[in-house]
Design a protein around this motif. Structure first.
Motif, mmCIF file in Angstrom:
data_model
loop_
_atom_site.group_PDB
_atom_site.id
_atom_site.type_symbol
_atom_site.label_atom_id
_atom_site.label_comp_id
_atom_site.label_asym_id
_atom_site.label_seq_id
_atom_site.Cartn_x
_atom_site.Cartn_y
_atom_site.Cartn_z
ATOM 1 N N ALA A 1 -3.176 3.984 -2.893
ATOM 2 C CA ALA A 1 -3.596 4.135 -1.768
ATOM 3 C C ALA A 1 -5.210 4.784 -2.130
ATOM 4 N N ALA B 1 -0.057 6.205 2.176
ATOM 5 C CA ALA B 1 -0.979 5.242 2.636
ATOM 6 C C ALA B 1 -1.504 5.437 4.040
ATOM 7 N N LEU C 1 0.698 -1.298 -0.067
ATOM 8 C CA LEU C 1 -0.083 0.078 -0.055
ATOM 9 C C LEU C 1 0.905 1.340 0.028
#
Length: 556
Positions: free
Chosen positions: A458, A493, A453
């Protein structure tokens, strides 16, 4: 570093068995029979006299025998690095043959220093950055470039274009200028090489083909171009006389040659070692490549790596150690000492046939067919790489291919596979709801995202989760995020997760995280997200998170 690690084959020779001697001798003599014509041909390909090919080979062989970790790698001149080196040196040499030789030796020295530095820094993993499609496209582009480069020598047609399509355009507009004798010698030599490769691969086809060409020219008294005198074929130590500005100009090309040469070495070496069941040390291969090019630069050579055709022969013949390379070295020296005048009479069309045969061998049609059966995207990447190589030059083609690889890789990670999971009927685990055995629980959504991520995905992660909540039947009060596929999380993220937690709170949805690894958990703790989520919302398995959901449902 122990002696066993720094000089593996010397130690191996210390444990030498008598049964290895015959296959090692046979392999060494066979490779020498291949190396002599190839050294001449690939030197010509690089714009150098044949003597430079011998100097390059004779400096590389003993160095690799001492430092390399492959027992079979066919070290010496190779067409891809020869072409790439010629493209880099020719503009700087400006037609001066002495300067050309000096710049080639300097380029070899720079390649050696770059590879040595990379080896010290343990950068052997860089070979893994070149994907299969890039390598298939690159080697095919090299093969096509080799074919076009030999049109003049093979047919006698005057061609002065410098790239693939213009060369063929000139050729087809000048068919009336084909020299019959030259073409006949080239074609006959090529047929012999290809026939022996197909039906008697254990025989040195290039050497036999050139011997036949030499005899035909002498017996029939044909008027064709020959190699000419081979002077100073044995290496002598000398520092190339080039200016600092020239070295700076050569640095980008040296980096490209080092990358291509190393990749070629490591892939060939690993392929053979896997079959013969021994290990290759990637970092030490870098050191070996660096050392042999650095020494070659001082010996009047040019950049070298390895030849796949010369590498697989020793393994096929049962060679067990680098003694075969020592035999190749000695046999080549003897050939130069007693047969140099005979080598000078070899027709250039015959050498062109050696290069054309090498081109046919490296054009990877089978690789393209395999890619096409697996991935259309990767097939296009390979084709784009090959096109970039033949329309620009080898280094630009590789850089284009690497850029395309990065774009495709990022796009895959930015838009990875994801799934809503359900409890597998009769299974001790959770599987995609696309599987008919999977069943969802009312009020619960289990969502899996299969990529690290980071900033590029994201927002996509949040969008896909929102879509899953809209599409999944029932009104979810609890979401379990399966983090098994999320190997890492960056700052962007973290911010998106923070906003996601806020959105879920606003909607009255409870979040849990399952199967996060230690690295991801540490980031969640340092960023404060664990405190926001609650330490009782982090679970080692999906089943544990679902059991907690069920308990809370029962309590409610």
């Amino acid at each position: 570093m122990t002696a066993a690690r720094s000089l593996p084959d010397l130690v191996r020779l210390g444990e030498y068995r008598r049964a290895w001697l015959r296959p090692d001798l046979l392999a060494g003599l066979t490779v020498a029979a291949m190396l002599v014509p190839q050294a001449m041909a690939y030197a010509e390909l690089g714009g150098l006299p044949p003597s430079a090919g011998f100097r390059a080979a004779l400096t590389a062989l003993p160095v690799y025998a001492l430092l390399g970790t492959s027992r079979h790698l066919g070290i010496g001149p190779e067409p891809g690095t020869a072409v790439l080196s010629a493209l880099a040196v020719a503009p700087l040499a400006a037609g001066d043959p002495d300067r050309y030789l000096a710049l080639m030796a300097a380029l070899a020295g720079l390649v050696g220093l770059i590879a040595l530095l990379a080896g010290v820094l343990r950068l052997g993993f860089v070979a893994d950055l070149l994907s299969k499609p890039v390598l298939v496209g690159y080697i095919t582009g090299v093969g096509l470039t080799l074919l076009s480069s030999q049109l003049r020598a093979f047919t006698g047609v005057p061609i002065d274009a410098e790239s693939f399509f213009p060369r063929f355009a000139q050729f087809f507009t000048r068919l009336d200028e084909i020299d019959g004798a030259t073409t006949a010698i080239g074609f006959a030599t090529l047929v012999v090489i290809l026939a022996l490769r197909r039906y008697r691969p254990q025989l040195p086809g290039a050497l036999i083909g050139l011997a036949g060409a030499l005899v035909a020219v002498a017996v029939l008294d044909l008027d064709v171009a020959v190699v000419g005198s081979i002077e100073a074929a044995l290496p002598t130590p000398d520092v190339p006389g080039v200016a600092l500005d020239d070295l700076v100009e050569l640095l980008p090309a040296a980096a490209g040659v080092a990358l291509i040469g190393y990749t070629d070495n490591i892939l060939t070496a690993r392929s053979i070692a896997s079959r013969e069941q021994y290990e290759i040390d990637a970092d030490r291969e870098l050191l070996a490549l660096g050392a042999m090019n650095a020494v070659g630069g001082l010996g009047g050579g040019f950049p070298v790596s390895s030849s796949a055709s010369r590498s697989f022969v020793p393994a096929t013949l049962g060679s067990r150690s680098q003694l075969s390379s020592v035999v190749t070295l000695l046999a080549t020296v003897v050939t130069l000492l007693v047969g140099r005048s005979l080598l000078a009479e070899i027709p250039r069309a015959g050498l062109a046939a050696v290069i054309v045969a090498a081109a046919f061998a490296v054009i990877d049609l089978q690789g393209f067919r395999r890619l096409a059966s697996i991935s259309g995207t990767e097939t296009l990447l390979a084709a784009a790489t090959a096109l970039a190589v033949i329309t620009t030059d080898l280094l630009v083609g590789v850089l284009v291919a690497l850029a395309l690889s990065v774009v495709i890789t990022v796009s895959r990670v930015a838009r990875p596979h994801d799934a809503v999971l359900g409890e597998g009927e009769g299974l001790d685990g959770w599987i995609s709801l696309d599987d008919p055995r999977a069943a969802s629980l009312p009020g619960l959504l289990v969502y899996r995202f299969d990529a690290p991520l980071f900033f590029a995905n994201a927002e996509y992660f949040r969008e896909r989760l929102a879509t899953a909540l809209e599409d999944n039947p029932g009104e979810e009060t609890h979401v379990v995020l399966d983090f098994e596929g999320i190997g890492s999380i960056d700052t962007t993220a973290v911010d998106h997760l923070d906003e996601l937690f806020t959105d879920m709170d606003r909607q009255g949805i409870t979040l849990s995280v399952a199967r996060a690894n230690e690295k991801v958990t540490a980031v969640l703790v340092r960023s404060g997200l664990t405190d926001r989520l609650g330490p009782d919302r982090i679970f080692p398995t999906i089943n544990a998170a679902v059991a907690d959901f069920r308990r809370r449902q029962d309590e409610a």
